[in-house]
Design an enzyme around this catalytic site. Structure first.
Site, PDB file in Angstrom:
ATOM      1  N   HIS A 105      10.591  19.787  35.617  1.00 41.36           N
ATOM      2  CA  HIS A 105      10.989  21.182  35.446  1.00 41.36           C
ATOM      3  C   HIS A 105      10.614  21.654  34.040  1.00 41.36           C
ATOM      4  O   HIS A 105      10.991  21.039  33.038  1.00 41.36           O
ATOM      5  CB  HIS A 105      12.502  21.273  35.669  1.00 41.36           C
ATOM      6  N   GLU A 128       9.675  19.085  41.759  1.00 39.46           N
ATOM      7  CA  GLU A 128      10.930  19.616  41.218  1.00 39.46           C
ATOM      8  C   GLU A 128      11.646  20.453  42.285  1.00 39.46           C
ATOM      9  O   GLU A 128      11.018  21.037  43.170  1.00 39.46           O
ATOM     10  CB  GLU A 128      10.679  20.438  39.952  1.00 39.46           C
ATOM     11  N   SER A 168      12.460  28.960  34.024  1.00 37.16           N
ATOM     12  CA  SER A 168      13.703  28.618  34.711  1.00 37.16           C
ATOM     13  C   SER A 168      14.570  29.863  34.898  1.00 37.16           C
ATOM     14  O   SER A 168      14.152  30.812  35.561  1.00 37.16           O
ATOM     15  CB  SER A 168      14.430  27.518  33.937  1.00 37.16           C
TER      16      SER A 168
END
Length: 324
Positions: free
Chosen positions: A295, A265, A171
């Site tokens: 995610h 996602e 991320s």
């Protein structure tokens, strides 16, 4: 299914989503999505940032999982820790440099320790997990500095050959993975053996993401939260600056890259775009697309078959990069 693109691009499509992963996604839609929406609807003031910082402190209450070995490392202004698990070699001559996710404001060593240990076990390499300074301690554009400092330490203090280091993150940490590699190149440091990014956010201009079909498919519905993050912490920056959006950088000369993302996602489109631009720059890249996965679904470790498979694939990629 594997799809061959240009000479440097491989797209691996992993499906179909298991019943267990679909049940988890339904739970996220029902339970997590409303909380994210409430958080996004509040101002990102000091109180909100303190709440975000609580996540890692709360995770510390769970303690270190059994059989995971941790050794603290102190840098000037921030910390890190070596994380290893059964099957991971000590960091004498190879290492993973891991940069955690959390939206540049949250998470840390405690939230990610178990997942990082699973990568260490799968790859046979010990990981240095970096507790880099985050907003509000430093502005967004300075978070990368601690990551580069840790990379330089591996090279110069530990004496590890750059060809025996993989930089990896999830991320926001996936963003920092590329940002750190590009900054290291700018500072004249040698490139690592490879980069791996799990569900990274790589383009801070949200136009493409907010218009993408996954806006209506992502169970967590993070669009409003991303808008608030960009508005609150990047408003003083040029979002087209390659230092802010790595997908817009000159990518030539980067080492081989592995990108993983769930097909539905919201951040999938960043991995798709980065894979294409890396291939255009002549960088070997593999894009793994996992059917309807959340995610950073690797966080579920042994509980989802997709997580187990993805962790094994990451481990194989790191082994090939470090030992090939």
């Amino acid at each position: 299914m594997t799809v061959q693109g240009p000479a440097t691009l491989v797209i691996e499509r992993h499906g179909t989503a298991s019943l267990r992963s679909r049940a988890v996604s339904a739970g996220v839609r029902r339970l997590v999505r409303p909380g994210l929406a409430r958080f996004a609807g509040r101002p990102f003031d000091d109180r909100a940032l303190r709440r975000a910082a609580l996540v890692d402190r709360l995770a510390a209450r769970a303690g270190t999982p059994r059989r995971i070995r941790v050794e603290k490392v102190r840098f000037d202004g921030f910390g890190a820790e070596w994380v290893s698990a059964p099957g991971a070699a000590p960091p004498r001559d190879k290492a993973i440099l891991y940069l955690h996710g959390g939206g540049w404001i949250s998470c840390g060593l405690n939230t990610h320790r178990r997942m990082i240990a699973s990568f260490a076990a799968a790859s046979g390499a010990t990981a240095l997990s970096v507790d880099y300074r985050m907003i509000p301690a430093v502005p967004f554009e300075r978070e990368v500095e601690d990551c580069v400092t840790a990379y330089r330490w591996l090279l110069e203090k530990r004496g590890i050959d750059p060809g025996r280091i993989v930089i990896m993150g999830d991320s926001a940490g996936g963003h920092l993975t590329f940002a750190a590699a590009l900054r290291a190149r700018e500072e004249g440091l040698p490139m690592p053996a490879a980069l791996a990014a799990l569900s990274p956010m790589l383009d801070m201009d949200l136009t493409g993401k907010l218009a993408h079909a996954n806006m209506g498919l992502d169970p967590s519905d993070p669009g409003a939260l991303l808008e608030r993050l960009v508005e609150g912490f990047l408003g003083h920056l040029d979002l087209a600056d390659p230092a802010v959006s790595p997908v817009r950088a000159d990518l030539a000369g980067l080492p081989p890259v592995l990108l993983t993302a769930g097909s539905t996602e919201l951040l999938y489109c960043d991995s798709e775009l980065m894979a294409r631009r890396l291939a255009e720059a002549g960088v070997p890249v593999t894009l793994q697309v996992w059917d309807r996965q959340l995610h950073v679904f690797q966080m579920f470790g042994p509980y989802l078959p997709e997580s187990r498979a993805a962790i094994a694939a990451l481990g194989a990629f790191v082994r090939d990069a470090l030992d090939g």
